[in-house]
Design a protein around this motif. Structure first.
Motif, PDB file in Angstrom:
ATOM      1  N   LEU A   1       0.707  -0.969   0.286  1.00 17.23           N
ATOM      2  CA  LEU A   1      -0.003   0.011   0.005  1.00 17.23           C
ATOM      3  C   LEU A   1       1.195   1.626   0.542  1.00 17.23           C
ATOM      4  O   LEU A   1       0.867   2.374  -0.869  1.00 17.23           O
ATOM      5  N   LEU A   2       1.692   1.063   0.654  1.00 17.97           N
ATOM      6  CA  LEU A   2       2.972   2.484   1.085  1.00 17.97           C
ATOM      7  C   LEU A   2       3.211   2.797  -0.354  1.00 17.97           C
ATOM      8  O   LEU A   2       3.936   3.982  -1.524  1.00 17.97           O
ATOM      9  N   PHE A   3       3.753   1.469  -0.984  1.00 14.95           N
ATOM     10  CA  PHE A   3       5.026   2.182  -2.302  1.00 14.95           C
ATOM     11  C   PHE A   3       3.368   2.331  -3.198  1.00 14.95           C
ATOM     12  O   PHE A   3       3.809   3.191  -4.245  1.00 14.95           O
ATOM     13  N   ASP A   4       2.543   2.228  -3.303  1.00 17.37           N
ATOM     14  CA  ASP A   4       1.145   2.861  -4.615  1.00 17.37           C
ATOM     15  C   ASP A   4       0.468   3.564  -4.093  1.00 17.37           C
ATOM     16  O   ASP A   4       0.700   4.269  -5.219  1.00 17.37           O
ATOM     17  N   LEU A   5       0.564   4.060  -2.647  1.00 17.45           N
ATOM     18  CA  LEU A   5       0.725   5.046  -2.304  1.00 17.45           C
ATOM     19  C   LEU A   5       1.985   6.529  -3.074  1.00 17.45           C
ATOM     20  O   LEU A   5       1.765   7.264  -3.554  1.00 17.45           O
ATOM     21  N   LEU A   6       2.593   6.003  -2.289  1.00 17.03           N
ATOM     22  CA  LEU A   6       4.125   6.196  -3.310  1.00 17.03           C
ATOM     23  C   LEU A   6       4.722   6.793  -5.051  1.00 17.03           C
ATOM     24  O   LEU A   6       4.195   8.531  -5.192  1.00 17.03           O
TER      25      LEU A   6
ATOM     26  N   GLN B   1      -6.391   9.782  -8.878  1.00 17.33           N
ATOM     27  CA  GLN B   1      -6.091   8.682  -7.959  1.00 17.33           C
ATOM     28  C   GLN B   1      -5.571   8.401  -7.013  1.00 17.33           C
ATOM     29  O   GLN B   1      -5.937   7.925  -6.430  1.00 17.33           O
ATOM     30  N   GLU B   2      -5.373  10.139  -6.350  1.00 18.25           N
ATOM     31  CA  GLU B   2      -4.676  10.265  -5.263  1.00 18.25           C
ATOM     32  C   GLU B   2      -5.890  10.706  -4.743  1.00 18.25           C
ATOM     33  O   GLU B   2      -5.982  10.254  -3.081  1.00 18.25           O
ATOM     34  N   ALA B   3      -7.579  11.012  -4.924  1.00 13.18           N
ATOM     35  CA  ALA B   3      -8.034  11.100  -4.485  1.00 13.18           C
ATOM     36  C   ALA B   3      -8.693   9.950  -3.560  1.00 13.18           C
ATOM     37  O   ALA B   3      -9.271   9.437  -2.048  1.00 13.18           O
ATOM     38  N   LEU B   4      -8.892   9.041  -4.762  1.00 14.49           N
ATOM     39  CA  LEU B   4      -8.906   7.395  -4.595  1.00 14.49           C
ATOM     40  C   LEU B   4      -8.262   6.796  -3.678  1.00 14.49           C
ATOM     41  O   LEU B   4      -8.660   6.075  -2.785  1.00 14.49           O
ATOM     42  N   MET B   5      -7.014   7.167  -3.115  1.00 12.41           N
ATOM     43  CA  MET B   5      -5.864   6.829  -2.954  1.00 12.41           C
ATOM     44  C   MET B   5      -6.329   6.836  -1.375  1.00 12.41           C
ATOM     45  O   MET B   5      -5.810   5.700  -0.706  1.00 12.41           O
ATOM     46  N   VAL B   6      -6.409   7.899  -1.515  1.00 17.51           N
ATOM     47  CA  VAL B   6      -6.676   8.999  -0.053  1.00 17.51           C
ATOM     48  C   VAL B   6      -7.782   8.138   0.722  1.00 17.51           C
ATOM     49  O   VAL B   6      -7.965   7.665   1.761  1.00 17.51           O
ATOM     50  N   GLY B   7      -8.683   8.044  -0.150  1.00 11.15           N
ATOM     51  CA  GLY B   7     -10.320   7.456   0.310  1.00 11.15           C
ATOM     52  C   GLY B   7     -10.236   6.389   1.056  1.00 11.15           C
ATOM     53  O   GLY B   7     -10.936   5.776   1.549  1.00 11.15           O
ATOM     54  N   ILE B   8      -9.524   5.022   0.170  1.00 13.40           N
ATOM     55  CA  ILE B   8      -9.463   4.372  -0.075  1.00 13.40           C
ATOM     56  C   ILE B   8      -8.648   3.559   1.727  1.00 13.40           C
ATOM     57  O   ILE B   8      -9.358   2.523   2.161  1.00 13.40           O
ATOM     58  N   ILE B   9      -7.247   5.047   2.084  1.00 13.64           N
ATOM     59  CA  ILE B   9      -6.900   5.071   2.765  1.00 13.64           C
ATOM     60  C   ILE B   9      -7.644   4.796   3.994  1.00 13.64           C
ATOM     61  O   ILE B   9      -7.895   4.125   5.323  1.00 13.64           O
TER      62      ILE B   9
ATOM     63  N   VAL C   1       1.162   6.583  -6.737  1.00 14.34           N
ATOM     64  CA  VAL C   1       0.104   8.070  -7.109  1.00 14.34           C
ATOM     65  C   VAL C   1       1.058   9.602  -7.136  1.00 14.34           C
ATOM     66  O   VAL C   1       0.650  10.212  -7.795  1.00 14.34           O
ATOM     67  N   LEU C   2       1.638   9.316  -5.995  1.00 16.42           N
ATOM     68  CA  LEU C   2       1.696  10.443  -4.889  1.00 16.42           C
ATOM     69  C   LEU C   2       3.339  11.396  -6.433  1.00 16.42           C
ATOM     70  O   LEU C   2       3.327  12.504  -6.464  1.00 16.42           O
ATOM     71  N   LYS C   3       4.279  10.970  -6.590  1.00 17.48           N
ATOM     72  CA  LYS C   3       5.094  11.036  -7.540  1.00 17.48           C
ATOM     73  C   LYS C   3       4.533  11.291  -9.265  1.00 17.48           C
ATOM     74  O   LYS C   3       5.117  11.625  -9.321  1.00 17.48           O
ATOM     75  N   ARG C   4       3.930  10.045  -9.564  1.00 16.18           N
ATOM     76  CA  ARG C   4       3.742  10.305 -10.589  1.00 16.18           C
ATOM     77  C   ARG C   4       2.243  10.383 -11.068  1.00 16.18           C
ATOM     78  O   ARG C   4       0.989   9.512 -11.614  1.00 16.18           O
ATOM     79  N   PRO C   5       1.304  11.733 -10.893  1.00 11.43           N
ATOM     80  CA  PRO C   5      -0.132  12.199 -11.172  1.00 11.43           C
ATOM     81  C   PRO C   5      -0.072  11.640 -12.513  1.00 11.43           C
ATOM     82  O   PRO C   5      -0.371  12.771 -13.036  1.00 11.43           O
ATOM     83  N   HIS C   6      -1.585  10.951 -12.315  1.00 13.22           N
ATOM     84  CA  HIS C   6      -2.052  10.481 -13.705  1.00 13.22           C
ATOM     85  C   HIS C   6      -3.158   9.514 -14.191  1.00 13.22           C
ATOM     86  O   HIS C   6      -3.694   9.116 -12.857  1.00 13.22           O
ATOM     87  N   GLU C   7      -3.670  10.086 -15.236  1.00 16.79           N
ATOM     88  CA  GLU C   7      -5.174   9.127 -15.348  1.00 16.79           C
ATOM     89  C   GLU C   7      -4.662   7.958 -16.167  1.00 16.79           C
ATOM     90  O   GLU C   7      -4.628   7.216 -17.266  1.00 16.79           O
ATOM     91  N   PRO C   8      -4.516   7.031 -15.014  1.00 19.61           N
ATOM     92  CA  PRO C   8      -4.215   5.344 -16.301  1.00 19.61           C
ATOM     93  C   PRO C   8      -5.092   4.608 -16.740  1.00 19.61           C
ATOM     94  O   PRO C   8      -6.278   5.306 -17.388  1.00 19.61           O
ATOM     95  N   SER C   9      -4.238   4.551 -18.035  1.00 20.44           N
ATOM     96  CA  SER C   9      -5.191   3.619 -19.828  1.00 20.44           C
ATOM     97  C   SER C   9      -6.084   2.748 -18.842  1.00 20.44           C
ATOM     98  O   SER C   9      -5.764   1.644 -18.036  1.00 20.44           O
ATOM     99  N   MET C  10      -6.746   1.903 -19.954  1.00 22.21           N
ATOM    100  CA  MET C  10      -7.635   1.047 -19.397  1.00 22.21           C
ATOM    101  C   MET C  10      -7.208  -0.207 -19.340  1.00 22.21           C
ATOM    102  O   MET C  10      -6.954  -0.917 -19.012  1.00 22.21           O
ATOM    103  N   LYS C  11      -5.101  -0.263 -20.554  1.00 24.85           N
ATOM    104  CA  LYS C  11      -4.832  -1.521 -20.479  1.00 24.85           C
ATOM    105  C   LYS C  11      -3.896  -1.220 -18.736  1.00 24.85           C
ATOM    106  O   LYS C  11      -3.477  -2.482 -18.110  1.00 24.85           O
ATOM    107  N   GLU C  12      -2.977  -0.204 -18.128  1.00 30.14           N
ATOM    108  CA  GLU C  12      -2.543  -0.215 -17.031  1.00 30.14           C
ATOM    109  C   GLU C  12      -3.271  -0.709 -15.806  1.00 30.14           C
ATOM    110  O   GLU C  12      -3.086  -1.277 -15.086  1.00 30.14           O
ATOM    111  N   ALA C  13      -5.150  -0.274 -16.265  1.00 26.94           N
ATOM    112  CA  ALA C  13      -5.752  -0.097 -15.175  1.00 26.94           C
ATOM    113  C   ALA C  13      -5.708  -1.816 -14.909  1.00 26.94           C
ATOM    114  O   ALA C  13      -6.212  -2.484 -13.923  1.00 26.94           O
TER     115      ALA C  13
END
Length: 345
Positions: A20-25, A102-110, A27-39
């Motif tokens: 979870l920490l890796f996922d959060l970092l 992504q950042e909004a959702l990550m904080v929401g999930i935490i 997202v914070l380091k590279r804010p972007h809208e992931p493609s459907m393939k990435e998701a």
């Protein structure tokens, strides 16, 4: 029944915390809208991770605990799909830029994990006494479904256009626009709140209300807090990527907005029926549960959601294909007219 090894529990929480920490970092380091393939790849990763953990549960804790985790994880993942659709509405209504969702959702999930952890510690007995909440949230979802159905579909895209934010801005000093994922920013030399604060609160409260439904459901499958909490973690870990996968479909499929309103309405009816079934309000049926109110099972919810999305997808593709064919036909006719209007040599 085999006791859960303490070392296995501690090791599980350490590994999940690091992921979870890796996922959060990330997202914070590279804010972007992931493609459907990435998701899609991230979803496959988290589902695979949950299946690996299930195998470890069978090996280290026994068949019964392993089976309880699988049943709990599937149940929580299914129920998480419900609030995923509400997340889509919240982020759209508040006009959160796609880049920072992504950042909004990550904080929401935490926040969701923290709140669910508290719920699990409190126990299902206390949670079940809040049955009246289902009435309120069910009615809210029905209203949201009606609003979604009658919405013109135009992108609001500006936080200042949101009525709720305008009301809160009259009480709290708040900026007109978002500043990335920050909740505080500086405007004209003065520190103010940003609309992202309200988004975080809305996401957290939404999951809080849905947890009132999902936590008792999984406590009906297992009484082990460790299994309950890990099932919730694995259910929520891939929720952000699933949001973008469905969000990508929302931008491409014209009838998915209508499907969303149907799904929200169905979930609202489901929650109201559940509230009636476990009713404790003294002014409704004398404070007793209404026996004829059916409980909608999870498998039926999944069936309705999947069928609604499939029908909307097929209809959208059919209409889109018709529009493309009509466009090509019109282009061909215009080309013929141009040829006829050209001066003869």
């Amino acid at each position: 029944m085999t006791e859960l090894p303490l070392a296995f529990e501690i090791g599980t929480f350490v590994v999940l915390g690091l992921i979870l920490l890796f996922d959060l970092l990330l997202v914070l380091k590279r804010p972007h809208e992931p493609s459907m393939k990435e998701a899609g790849l991230w979803i496959a990763f988290y589902v695979g991770l949950a299946l690996i953990f299930a195998v470890l549960m069978f090996v280290f804790t026994g068949v019964e605990h392993g089976s309880q985790f699988i049943a709990g994880w599937i149940t929580e993942y299914s129920l998480s799909i419900d609030n995923l659709f509400v997340f889509i509405i919240i982020l759209a209504r508040f006009g959160v830029p796609r880049k920072y969702q992504q950042e909004a959702l990550m904080v929401g999930i935490i926040l969701a994990l923290v709140l669910r952890g508290i719920f699990i510690l409190i126990g299902a007995a206390v949670i079940e006494n809040l049955s009246w909440v289902f009435y309120i949230f069910g009615l809210f979802l029905l209203y949201t479904a009606w609003q979604q159905a009658r919405d013109s579909g135009e992108d609001e895209g500006h936080a200042g256009d949101n009525a709720l934010i305008r009301k809160i801005r009259s009480v709290l000093p708040m900026s007109q626009d978002f500043d990335g994922a920050k909740v505080r920013t500086v405007v004209d030399g003065r520190k103010v709140w940003t609309p992202m604060l309200i988004v975080f609160i809305a996401l957290g409260l939404t999951d809080l209300l849905f947890a009132v439904d999902s936590i008792p459901a999984i406590f009906g499958l297992t009484k082990e807090p460790f299994i309950v909490f890990t099932a919730n973690i694995f259910a929520l870990m891939g929720l952000r990527q699933l949001y973008f996968l469905l969000g990508g479909l929302l931008t491409r499929l014209v009838f998915l907005k209508h499907a969303l309103s149907i799904i929200l309405g169905f979930i609202g009816v489901k929650l109201i029926l559940h509230a009636m079934h476990v009713n404790e309000l003294p002014f409704i049926n004398g404070g007793k549960g209404i026996e004829w109110a059916p409980e909608i099972p999870t498998w039926l919810s999944l069936l309705v959601i999947v069928a609604t999305i499939l029908i909307a997808t097929v209809a959208s593709l059919w209409v889109s294909r018709g529009k493309v064919d009509a466009g090509l036909q019109q282009a061909g006719e215009l080309s013929k007219i141009d040829e006829q209007e050209k001066p003869q040599a």
